[in-house]
Design a protein around this motif. Structure first.
Motif, short mmCIF file in Angstrom:
data_model
loop_
_atom_site.label_atom_id
_atom_site.label_comp_id
_atom_site.label_asym_id
_atom_site.label_seq_id
_atom_site.Cartn_x
_atom_site.Cartn_y
_atom_site.Cartn_z
N VAL A 22 0.82 -1.13 0.05
CA VAL A 22 -0.02 0.09 0.02
C VAL A 22 0.87 1.21 0.01
O VAL A 22 0.43 2.33 -0.20
N GLY A 23 2.16 0.84 -0.12
CA GLY A 23 3.13 2.45 -0.02
C GLY A 23 3.73 2.82 1.16
O GLY A 23 4.50 3.58 1.13
N ALA A 24 4.18 2.00 1.98
CA ALA A 24 5.30 2.03 3.21
C ALA A 24 6.70 2.09 2.16
O ALA A 24 7.18 0.85 2.10
N GLU A 25 7.17 2.97 1.52
CA GLU A 25 8.37 3.08 0.60
C GLU A 25 9.52 3.39 1.27
O GLU A 25 10.74 2.84 0.94
N VAL A 26 9.67 3.78 2.56
CA VAL A 26 10.95 4.19 3.25
C VAL A 26 10.64 3.97 4.73
O VAL A 26 9.78 3.98 5.21
N TRP A 27 11.89 3.44 5.24
CA TRP A 27 11.93 3.31 6.77
C TRP A 27 12.30 4.69 7.48
O TRP A 27 13.20 5.52 6.90
N THR A 28 11.51 5.05 8.49
CA THR A 28 11.70 6.09 9.28
C THR A 28 11.24 6.14 10.87
O THR A 28 10.65 5.49 10.94
N MET A 29 12.02 6.88 11.43
CA MET A 29 11.54 6.87 12.97
C MET A 29 10.88 8.16 13.07
O MET A 29 10.59 8.38 14.49
N THR A 30 11.03 9.12 12.34
CA THR A 30 10.43 10.22 12.79
C THR A 30 8.91 10.54 12.13
O THR A 30 8.72 10.08 10.84
N ALA A 31 7.95 11.10 12.96
CA ALA A 31 6.79 11.38 12.45
C ALA A 31 6.84 12.29 11.06
O ALA A 31 5.81 12.09 10.11
N GLU A 32 7.56 13.24 11.10
CA GLU A 32 7.60 14.26 9.94
C GLU A 32 8.18 13.53 8.73
O GLU A 32 7.78 13.92 7.45
N GLU A 33 8.89 12.55 8.63
CA GLU A 33 9.22 11.92 7.47
C GLU A 33 8.38 10.63 6.97
O GLU A 33 8.45 10.23 5.85
N ARG A 34 7.36 10.33 7.82
CA ARG A 34 6.55 9.18 7.73
C ARG A 34 5.59 9.47 6.50
O ARG A 34 5.07 10.43 6.56
N THR A 35 5.39 8.60 5.73
CA THR A 35 4.49 8.57 4.45
C THR A 35 3.04 8.20 5.15
O THR A 35 2.86 7.24 5.70
N VAL A 36 2.07 9.02 4.99
CA VAL A 36 0.73 8.80 5.06
C VAL A 36 0.21 7.88 3.99
O VAL A 36 0.07 8.49 2.84
N ILE A 37 -0.55 7.02 4.29
CA ILE A 37 -1.09 6.21 3.12
C ILE A 37 -2.52 6.56 3.20
O ILE A 37 -3.15 6.60 4.01
N GLU A 38 -2.71 6.81 2.00
CA GLU A 38 -4.22 7.54 1.80
C GLU A 38 -5.13 6.57 1.55
O GLU A 38 -4.94 5.39 1.16
N ARG A 39 -6.19 6.91 2.15
CA ARG A 39 -7.27 5.81 2.37
C ARG A 39 -7.85 5.27 1.00
O ARG A 39 -8.09 3.80 0.99
N GLY A 40 -7.76 5.79 -0.09
CA GLY A 40 -7.86 5.28 -1.39
C GLY A 40 -6.99 4.35 -1.84
O GLY A 40 -7.63 3.03 -2.41
N LYS A 41 -5.77 4.26 -1.43
CA LYS A 41 -4.86 3.22 -1.71
C LYS A 41 -5.18 2.04 -0.83
O LYS A 41 -5.24 0.89 -1.31
N VAL A 42 -5.63 2.09 0.58
CA VAL A 42 -6.00 1.20 1.49
C VAL A 42 -7.35 0.27 1.01
O VAL A 42 -7.17 -0.68 0.68
N ALA A 43 -8.10 1.27 0.55
CA ALA A 43 -9.46 0.88 0.03
C ALA A 43 -9.26 0.04 -1.57
O ALA A 43 -9.90 -1.14 -1.53
N GLU A 44 -8.38 0.26 -2.21
CA GLU A 44 -8.08 -0.42 -3.46
C GLU A 44 -7.36 -1.78 -3.19
O GLU A 44 -7.73 -2.78 -3.65
#
Length: 109
Positions: A22-44
């Protein structure tokens, strides 16, 4: 809290073959760098898994195979049985220590 999602997605999708990316493309420990997965991607992704097409049927077949391997691995005398027994015992010991007692019980699966 979500630092492991990148690795979880890789494990489930690429190693075990029992999930949809669904799009977890990079590893990060900080909230600022974290990718938010859009609800549309999850629904798909949910639609693809639950849709009943060839991809979904193959995915569910793989899920059943991995589940059966996991069940067999924790049967008494098998490869992960001792690990599960030790982990369960350790958890009980820790809980007992928290409660002021140190009750230790082995796994009796």
């Amino acid at each position: 809290m979500c630092e492991d999602q990148f690795y979880n997605e890789r494990l489930v999708v690429e190693v075990l073959g029992v999930g949809i990316a669904v799009g977890a493309e990079v590893w990060t420990m900080t909230a600022e760098e974290r990718t938010v997965i859009e609800r549309g991607k999850v629904a798909e992704a949910v639609g693809r898994v639950m849709g009943g097409g060839d991809m979904a049927v193959g995915l569910w077949r793989s899920v059943r195979e991995v589940a059966e391997m996991a069940r067999r691995a924790v049967e008494k005398g098998e490869s992960s049985y001792g690990d599960l027994e030790r982990q369960t015992s350790d958890a009980i010991d820790i809980k007992g220590d928290d409660a002021g007692g140190g009750v230790s019980r082995g796994w009796e699966g």
